[in-house]
Design a protein around this motif. Structure first.
Motif, mmCIF file in Angstrom:
data_model
loop_
_atom_site.group_PDB
_atom_site.id
_atom_site.type_symbol
_atom_site.label_atom_id
_atom_site.label_comp_id
_atom_site.label_asym_id
_atom_site.label_seq_id
_atom_site.Cartn_x
_atom_site.Cartn_y
_atom_site.Cartn_z
ATOM 1 N N UNK A 22 1.093 -1.333 -0.061
ATOM 2 C CA UNK A 22 -0.083 -0.086 -0.626
ATOM 3 C C UNK A 22 0.894 1.224 0.049
ATOM 4 N N UNK A 23 2.182 0.940 0.590
ATOM 5 C CA UNK A 23 3.042 2.756 1.068
ATOM 6 C C UNK A 23 3.786 2.356 -0.450
ATOM 7 N N UNK A 24 3.672 1.830 -1.696
ATOM 8 C CA UNK A 24 4.895 1.984 -2.391
ATOM 9 C C UNK A 24 5.863 1.448 -2.679
ATOM 10 N N UNK A 25 6.646 0.964 -1.113
ATOM 11 C CA UNK A 25 8.027 0.270 -1.011
ATOM 12 C C UNK A 25 8.068 -1.109 -1.350
ATOM 13 N N UNK A 51 13.962 -4.213 2.875
ATOM 14 C CA UNK A 51 12.860 -3.404 3.280
ATOM 15 C C UNK A 51 12.911 -3.220 5.231
ATOM 16 N N UNK A 52 12.953 -4.310 5.182
ATOM 17 C CA UNK A 52 12.520 -5.193 6.429
ATOM 18 C C UNK A 52 14.377 -5.007 7.014
ATOM 19 N N UNK A 60 12.855 5.257 8.062
ATOM 20 C CA UNK A 60 11.933 5.689 7.562
ATOM 21 C C UNK A 60 12.015 5.368 6.531
ATOM 22 N N UNK A 61 10.702 5.812 5.892
ATOM 23 C CA UNK A 61 10.059 5.620 4.720
ATOM 24 C C UNK A 61 11.135 6.230 3.759
ATOM 25 N N UNK A 160 4.946 9.316 0.184
ATOM 26 C CA UNK A 160 4.629 8.822 0.177
ATOM 27 C C UNK A 160 4.192 9.146 1.879
ATOM 28 N N UNK A 161 3.523 8.357 2.826
ATOM 29 C CA UNK A 161 3.276 8.731 4.195
ATOM 30 C C UNK A 161 3.652 8.454 4.696
ATOM 31 N N UNK A 162 4.783 8.894 5.754
ATOM 32 C CA UNK A 162 5.768 8.425 6.704
ATOM 33 C C UNK A 162 5.089 7.408 7.799
ATOM 34 N N UNK A 163 5.682 6.093 8.180
ATOM 35 C CA UNK A 163 5.544 4.994 9.298
ATOM 36 C C UNK A 163 5.744 5.418 10.377
#
Length: 163
Positions: A22-25, A51-52, A60-61, A160-163
């Motif tokens: 959803x975040x596009x990563x 990513x993990x 951060x993203x 993208x929004x940041x988590x």
């Protein structure tokens, strides 16, 4: 492979896979025409694992986006990667200093009550209600206690929004 297998191999919950998608990563998977299940491949596993690993380092993203972009340019200089890690390290060191200050404040606060007594006589509650003029009471902490609290908009922004 289906989403459950991808999640299992990456060592994360299925919802994490969906979240990064959803975040596009994580690139969207192709859907199987016969059953509409998402079909992932080894490139998804490689990217999800990357990513993990970044998230385990509290990146951060935006920082992850910058590193993912750098992976796509194998002949480019890694100077920006070094700079990103140097900046991230400074954020971590600042948070550690803030946590040490918080620890000192909590130790000072705990020293206000040495024995169990009625709460009306509790030195901790009295101190929280009417703080004296000591240094720990100033709002020195700038980050929340939640990980990933530093801004990455100066590092890289994909909208993208940041988590």
């Amino acid at each position: 492979m289906q989403i459950g297998e991808l999640a299992k191999q990456a060592g994360c919950p299925v919802e994490t896979v969906r979240y990064y998608e959803r975040e596009g990563l994580l690139h969207a998977a192709v859907r199987n025409e016969s059953n509409n299940y998402r079909q992932y491949n080894l490139s998804h596993l490689d990217r999800l694992t990357f990513i993990r690993r970044c998230r385990s380092l509290d990146m951060t993203h935006g920082e992850i986006w910058a590193l993912l972009d750098a992976r796509q340019q194998p002949d480019a200089s890694c100077e920006s990667i070094n700079g990103l890690i140097d900046t991230h390290l400074l954020h971590v060191q600042a948070r550690m200093a803030e946590l040490r200050a918080l620890e000192g404040q909590l130790i000072d606060l705990r020293s206000q009550c040495h024995a169990a007594r009625a709460t009306r006589d509790c030195g901790i509650l009295r101190e929280l209600d009417h703080p004296g003029d000591t240094a720990w009471r100033s709002p020195a902490l700038t980050h929340s206690h939640v990980s990933g609290s530093h801004s990455s908009s100066d590092v890289h922004n994909h909208g993208e929004k940041q988590k």
